[in-house]
Design a protein around this motif. Structure first.
Motif, PDB file in Angstrom:
ATOM      1  N   VAL A 196    -125.487 -31.367 -41.929  1.00  0.00           N
ATOM      2  CA  VAL A 196    -125.287 -31.242 -40.516  1.00  0.00           C
ATOM      3  C   VAL A 196    -125.527 -32.488 -40.091  1.00  0.00           C
ATOM      4  CG1 VAL A 196    -125.807 -29.890 -38.202  1.00  0.00           C
ATOM      5  CG2 VAL A 196    -125.901 -28.652 -40.463  1.00  0.00           C
ATOM      6  N   ARG A 197    -124.528 -33.330 -39.279  1.00  0.00           N
ATOM      7  CA  ARG A 197    -124.275 -34.465 -38.747  1.00  0.00           C
ATOM      8  C   ARG A 197    -123.580 -34.588 -37.891  1.00  0.00           C
ATOM      9  NH1 ARG A 197    -119.470 -37.374 -39.028  1.00  0.00           N
ATOM     10  NH2 ARG A 197    -118.294 -36.676 -41.063  1.00  0.00           N
ATOM     11  N   PRO A 198    -123.817 -35.758 -37.158  1.00  0.00           N
ATOM     12  CA  PRO A 198    -123.126 -36.127 -35.724  1.00  0.00           C
ATOM     13  C   PRO A 198    -121.732 -36.419 -36.079  1.00  0.00           C
ATOM     14  CG  PRO A 198    -125.224 -37.445 -35.785  1.00  0.00           C
ATOM     15  CD  PRO A 198    -124.947 -36.796 -37.377  1.00  0.00           C
ATOM     16  N   ASP A 199    -120.869 -35.948 -35.080  1.00  0.00           N
ATOM     17  CA  ASP A 199    -119.510 -36.231 -35.202  1.00  0.00           C
ATOM     18  C   ASP A 199    -119.471 -37.333 -34.521  1.00  0.00           C
ATOM     19  OD1 ASP A 199    -116.591 -36.001 -35.466  1.00  0.00           O
ATOM     20  OD2 ASP A 199    -116.848 -34.375 -33.948  1.00  0.00           O
ATOM     21  N   GLU A 229    -123.407 -34.926 -31.036  1.00  0.00           N
ATOM     22  CA  GLU A 229    -124.776 -35.496 -30.988  1.00  0.00           C
ATOM     23  C   GLU A 229    -125.555 -35.430 -29.921  1.00  0.00           C
ATOM     24  OE1 GLU A 229    -125.035 -39.856 -31.532  1.00  0.00           O
ATOM     25  OE2 GLU A 229    -123.403 -40.161 -29.789  1.00  0.00           O
ATOM     26  N   ASP A 230    -124.980 -34.855 -28.895  1.00  0.00           N
ATOM     27  CA  ASP A 230    -125.629 -34.778 -27.594  1.00  0.00           C
ATOM     28  C   ASP A 230    -125.683 -33.241 -27.026  1.00  0.00           C
ATOM     29  OD1 ASP A 230    -123.183 -34.504 -26.756  1.00  0.00           O
ATOM     30  OD2 ASP A 230    -123.141 -36.237 -25.285  1.00  0.00           O
ATOM     31  N   ASP A 261    -132.843 -37.447 -32.672  1.00  0.00           N
ATOM     32  CA  ASP A 261    -133.228 -36.783 -31.680  1.00  0.00           C
ATOM     33  C   ASP A 261    -132.940 -35.221 -31.564  1.00  0.00           C
ATOM     34  OD1 ASP A 261    -135.093 -38.730 -30.829  1.00  0.00           O
ATOM     35  OD2 ASP A 261    -133.850 -39.464 -28.924  1.00  0.00           O
ATOM     36  N   ARG A 262    -131.836 -34.856 -31.956  1.00  0.00           N
ATOM     37  CA  ARG A 262    -131.193 -33.510 -31.640  1.00  0.00           C
ATOM     38  C   ARG A 262    -131.765 -32.649 -32.974  1.00  0.00           C
ATOM     39  NH1 ARG A 262    -131.196 -35.038 -27.263  1.00  0.00           N
ATOM     40  NH2 ARG A 262    -129.641 -34.618 -25.708  1.00  0.00           N
ATOM     41  N   THR A 263    -132.175 -33.165 -33.826  1.00  0.00           N
ATOM     42  CA  THR A 263    -132.619 -32.431 -35.123  1.00  0.00           C
ATOM     43  C   THR A 263    -133.538 -31.313 -34.796  1.00  0.00           C
ATOM     44  OG1 THR A 263    -132.273 -34.495 -36.720  1.00  0.00           O
ATOM     45  CG2 THR A 263    -133.588 -32.272 -37.563  1.00  0.00           C
TER      46      THR A 263
END
Length: 440
Positions: A196-199, A229-230, A261-263
């Motif tokens: 799971v990672r930022p687009d 990511e946000d 930060d969003r983890t």
């Protein structure tokens, strides 16, 4: 990566011609360094020494530390705060080799334009180095620093430029080493993994790095799950990750979340669904997860219990961090921007440890951006109290790890959350050079 550290896309080698291309990169790096050094020498001949702050032993040495703060994504206020605390600490002890240390700070706002402005400010202020900083925008900030001949010491490692620019002196392996190491750590444990990672463009480089590590014991490549990511919640994304990992035939599926930060936001959604998939393991990297985050989410009863975590440095409770903790206790007690377990704070401490040894090595000579670079390029060997291997950035130390020629510290640590605490699960450090070289 409290670090919310994401790297931009790196170009990977094809299987044919890798060695030749790596060799060409080293030649280009050598030429670039020669060009920068030559320009600095010419400026010195005209009486315009970049970064000069005087020649007397009691001169004030001015440096800069930057990081994003008060943004919707990555925030690293602890890094500039730690730099300022370090300056107060050394100045109260007589400075560094008699030199007073002055630290300027800048907020790059997670914005490429602001990052470039910070670098131009560093040049305008004639700093001798940018130290212990974080920014995703290496291309934007390195160009002004290179033009001014200013070294970049101990960046967080989230941009390609930090591992290719001849004026960059990294103290860790960056996000690339963490992802490659996390893949190695999971390899053999997970037959099916969801990443799971930022687009984002910066997130696009993560899957090949994790996959290179997973391949160590022939684990299959991870399923790439790109998420905003946000976002303020990840219910659907958590469901997809659990469904993917839960399909592992032997019940050994894993979910690796690297969202900065969003983890924690993701794992908050994840914990509500996990009861249906009790066998799924979790994983992340230090910075996206740290001891403070674990404590704040329930400790041993929280979503991180049992998680595999890869880091650059020893665990936060390791006695080798005592000098840093003592400094923070004296100069930053009660400053809630600073978390001693945060990888950014730790990186800043290590970067200033490097700066101190460079200045001490210059003796009675002037401390300038040029003399600092020369000391580092000539192979000054820096020790960090065991927090990293001994560090040196001479050209014969260039890394064979493909696209990362300036990576002089390819070591990571394997940790796991047990009974609510991050603990080392393997004695010593793990070298991920060969894994990075295989990333496609």
């Amino acid at each position: 990566m409290t670090g919310r550290r994401l790297t931009p896309r790196t170009q990977t080698h094809r299987s044919t011609g890798e060695a030749t291309r790596a060799s060409r990169r080293r030649v280009r790096a050598l030429r670039a360094t020669a060009a920068v050094t030559g320009a600095a020498a010419l400026a010195a001949g005209c009486g315009l020494v970049p970064g000069a702050t005087g020649g007397s032993r009691d001169q004030t040495v001015t440096v800069m530390t930057w990081a994003p703060d008060k943004t919707a994504a990555t925030n690293m206020p602890g890094m500039p705060a730690t730099a300022q605390a370090y300056a107060r600490w050394v100045n109260a002890r007589g400075g560094i080799a008699g030199h007073k240390l002055r630290v300027l700070t800048c907020n790059d706002h997670n914005d490429s334009v602001a990052a470039a402005k910070c670098a131009r400010m560093a040049a305008d202020q004639h700093v001798v180095a940018v130290v212990g900083s974080y920014s995703q925008f290496g291309r934007e900030f390195m160009a002004p620093l290179e033009s001014a001949g200013i070294p970049y010491i101990g960046g967080y490692g989230v941009s390609d430029a930090e591992f290719t620019s001849p004026l960059s002196y990294p103290v860790n392996g960056g996000q690339a080493a963490l992802l490659a190491g996390n893949g190695q750590q999971l390899s053999g444990h997970c037959s099916r993994t969801a990443l799971v990672r930022p687009d984002t463009i910066t997130g696009d480089s993560l899957p090949p790095l994790l996959d290179a590590g997973l391949a160590l014991h022939h684990s299959r490549p991870a399923t790439d799950l790109r998420v905003p990511e946000d976002a303020t919640g990840y219910q659907e994304e958590a469901r997809r990750a659990l469904t993917t990992a839960g399909a592992a035939p032997d019940g050994d599926g894993c979910v690796a979340a690297v969202l900065g930060d969003r983890t924690s936001t993701f794992f908050d959604s994840f914990r509500r669904l996990r009861s249906a998939y009790p066998a799924v393991h979790t994983a992340s990297v230090l910075g996206s997860v740290d001891q403070t985050v674990i404590n704040g989410t329930g400790g041993a009863h929280g979503p991180y219990e049992g998680a595999y975590v890869t880091g650059w440095y020893p665990a936060a409770n390791d006695p080798r961090w005592k000098p840093m903790r003592a400094m923070l206790k004296q100069q930053a007690f009660g400053d809630n921007r600073i978390d001693p377990g945060d990888a950014g704070v730790q990186t800043t401490w290590i970067a200033y440890t490097v700066l101190r040894q460079v200045i001490e090595s210059l003796g009675d000579g002037a401390v300038t951006s040029q003399t600092v670079r020369i000391a580092l390029d000539k192979g000054l060997r820096v020790t960090t109290g065991g927090l990293t291997p001994p560090l040196s950035w001479s050209f014969d130390r260039m890394s064979p790890a493909g696209d990362f020629p300036r990576l002089v510290n390819p070591k990571v640590t394997f940790q796991k959350v047990e009974h609510g605490r991050l603990v080392a699960v393997r004695k010593g450090l793990v070298d991920v050079t060969s894994t990075l070289a295989k990333a496609r």
